[in-house]
Design an enzyme around this catalytic site. Sequence first.
Site, mmCIF file in Angstrom:
data_model
loop_
_atom_site.group_PDB
_atom_site.id
_atom_site.type_symbol
_atom_site.label_atom_id
_atom_site.label_comp_id
_atom_site.label_asym_id
_atom_site.label_seq_id
_atom_site.Cartn_x
_atom_site.Cartn_y
_atom_site.Cartn_z
ATOM 1 N N TYR A 123 22.082 -9.155 28.735
ATOM 2 C CA TYR A 123 20.971 -10.067 28.402
ATOM 3 C C TYR A 123 20.397 -10.778 29.504
ATOM 4 O O TYR A 123 19.772 -11.600 29.137
ATOM 5 C CB TYR A 123 21.649 -10.879 27.363
ATOM 6 C CG TYR A 123 22.202 -10.079 26.141
ATOM 7 C CD1 TYR A 123 21.377 -9.920 24.940
ATOM 8 C CD2 TYR A 123 23.376 -9.860 25.815
ATOM 9 C CE1 TYR A 123 21.790 -9.089 23.952
ATOM 10 C CE2 TYR A 123 23.968 -9.139 24.922
ATOM 11 C CZ TYR A 123 23.069 -8.874 24.029
ATOM 12 O OH TYR A 123 23.647 -7.955 22.873
ATOM 13 N N ALA A 124 20.970 -10.657 30.639
ATOM 14 C CA ALA A 124 20.056 -11.327 31.885
ATOM 15 C C ALA A 124 20.427 -10.677 33.117
ATOM 16 O O ALA A 124 21.104 -9.878 33.409
ATOM 17 C CB ALA A 124 21.072 -12.817 32.090
ATOM 18 N N LEU A 125 19.682 -11.117 33.929
ATOM 19 C CA LEU A 125 19.368 -10.457 35.301
ATOM 20 C C LEU A 125 20.113 -11.330 36.428
ATOM 21 O O LEU A 125 20.137 -12.493 36.259
ATOM 22 C CB LEU A 125 18.126 -10.140 35.683
ATOM 23 C CG LEU A 125 17.262 -8.958 34.810
ATOM 24 C CD1 LEU A 125 15.960 -9.001 35.142
ATOM 25 C CD2 LEU A 125 17.885 -7.755 35.156
ATOM 26 N N SER B 269 15.275 -11.695 38.736
ATOM 27 C CA SER B 269 14.448 -12.162 37.407
ATOM 28 C C SER B 269 12.999 -12.532 37.982
ATOM 29 O O SER B 269 12.869 -13.278 38.723
ATOM 30 C CB SER B 269 15.331 -13.012 36.643
ATOM 31 O OG SER B 269 14.430 -13.533 35.610
ATOM 32 N N HIS C 291 11.643 -14.792 36.391
ATOM 33 C CA HIS C 291 11.606 -16.295 35.891
ATOM 34 C C HIS C 291 11.956 -17.017 37.289
ATOM 35 O O HIS C 291 11.773 -18.139 37.191
ATOM 36 C CB HIS C 291 12.810 -16.576 34.879
ATOM 37 C CG HIS C 291 12.423 -16.361 33.604
ATOM 38 N ND1 HIS C 291 11.475 -16.941 32.784
ATOM 39 C CD2 HIS C 291 12.772 -15.080 32.792
ATOM 40 C CE1 HIS C 291 11.269 -16.252 31.559
ATOM 41 N NE2 HIS C 291 12.179 -15.228 31.548
ATOM 42 N N ASP D 262 8.877 -17.212 28.696
ATOM 43 C CA ASP D 262 9.287 -16.668 27.321
ATOM 44 C C ASP D 262 8.855 -17.468 26.397
ATOM 45 O O ASP D 262 8.814 -18.731 26.094
ATOM 46 C CB ASP D 262 10.876 -16.521 27.336
ATOM 47 C CG ASP D 262 11.699 -15.762 28.265
ATOM 48 O OD1 ASP D 262 10.951 -14.750 28.574
ATOM 49 O OD2 ASP D 262 12.763 -15.683 28.317
ATOM 50 N N GLU E 206 10.660 -6.566 25.294
ATOM 51 C CA GLU E 206 10.353 -8.036 25.123
ATOM 52 C C GLU E 206 9.298 -8.756 24.912
ATOM 53 O O GLU E 206 8.562 -8.958 25.798
ATOM 54 C CB GLU E 206 11.132 -8.643 26.471
ATOM 55 C CG GLU E 206 12.484 -8.452 26.876
ATOM 56 C CD GLU E 206 12.961 -9.100 28.014
ATOM 57 O OE1 GLU E 206 12.319 -9.894 28.408
ATOM 58 O OE2 GLU E 206 14.172 -8.924 28.442
ATOM 59 N N HIS F 85 8.175 -12.172 26.644
ATOM 60 C CA HIS F 85 8.169 -12.355 28.055
ATOM 61 C C HIS F 85 6.632 -11.843 28.475
ATOM 62 O O HIS F 85 6.399 -10.840 28.507
ATOM 63 C CB HIS F 85 9.218 -11.557 28.615
ATOM 64 C CG HIS F 85 9.179 -11.573 30.181
ATOM 65 N ND1 HIS F 85 10.134 -12.453 30.743
ATOM 66 C CD2 HIS F 85 8.428 -11.279 31.068
ATOM 67 C CE1 HIS F 85 10.042 -12.408 32.005
ATOM 68 N NE2 HIS F 85 9.077 -11.752 32.309
#
Length: 302
Positions: A152-154, A159, A161, A168, A211, A214
């Site tokens: 669920y995350a990098l 990322s 982000h 998001d 996603e 995103h």
Amino acid sequence: MKKWGFLLLLVICLSFVLVNKEWSIQNKVEVERNEKNNIDPIDNSETSEGFQTIAITKEQIFQGNLLLVNSENPVHQESIKSDVINLFMHRELTTGYGLLDNEIKLSEDVARKFSVMIAAAEKEGVRHFLINSGFRDFDEQNVLYQEMGSDYALPAGYSEHNLGLSLDVGSTLTKMEVAPEGQWLEDNAWKYGFILRYPKDKTEVTGIQYEPWHIRYVGLPHSAIMEEKNFALEEYLDYLKEEKKLSTSVNGEKYEIFYYPVKKNTDVLVPDNLRYEISGNNVDGVIVTVLPESLKRERMAE
């Protein structure tokens, strides 16, 4: 008399040989200079008029709005946008949408462009937007990765982000995949320089699951070309490297795009009297985007 004629002919022949040799040496030096500086990735014969040459450093590969961030190309420190702000402290930029909490950050320039887009959506009756996440520094990304895991995350630095260009976006009504806000962004975000970074039909290209929330800022005309050709960012950057030069029109405005590979210091062509933007691709080169004449007039009026 014959002797003088022979000597004159000999002088002429030697002069021709020396001139030809000098030209060959100059030509060789020019070719070697161009190869060293990578100044000829495109045919400049039609574009050199009205252009000037500037030097690009290798560091500029890692700066700009077209950076590719994925499992193979991490965020560099110089890649992070320098104008990141806390949106909660700039409420003039949040008209028309909400914030999940008071720690949402984003590039100020991207926030202004997002506000313009949300105002356009509101005119069409779509108005329940919410920013759930924006810029995250490496420490914040690392905490998220530790808490949520790789599904669920990098990891920190991998990322989008971590750039300040991505956010998001949710809906206060329902999940984005079925919300009017999600559909509106999918249909219209490209008009304002944004892309849906991880589309449903591009998971094999991006390596990331679908996603719908995103979005990522890349700017015009790049978002328009990606929309027209159904490109993910990976595909678009490969396309630019292959084509090296593009001309396109968006809303009647002409843009030109040039790709230059960069090795150490590189010379590139930029216009004398038009606005332009330079962005690295975070891999091996830079993209020069020549903006329309109307944008030049806007700058002069400022």
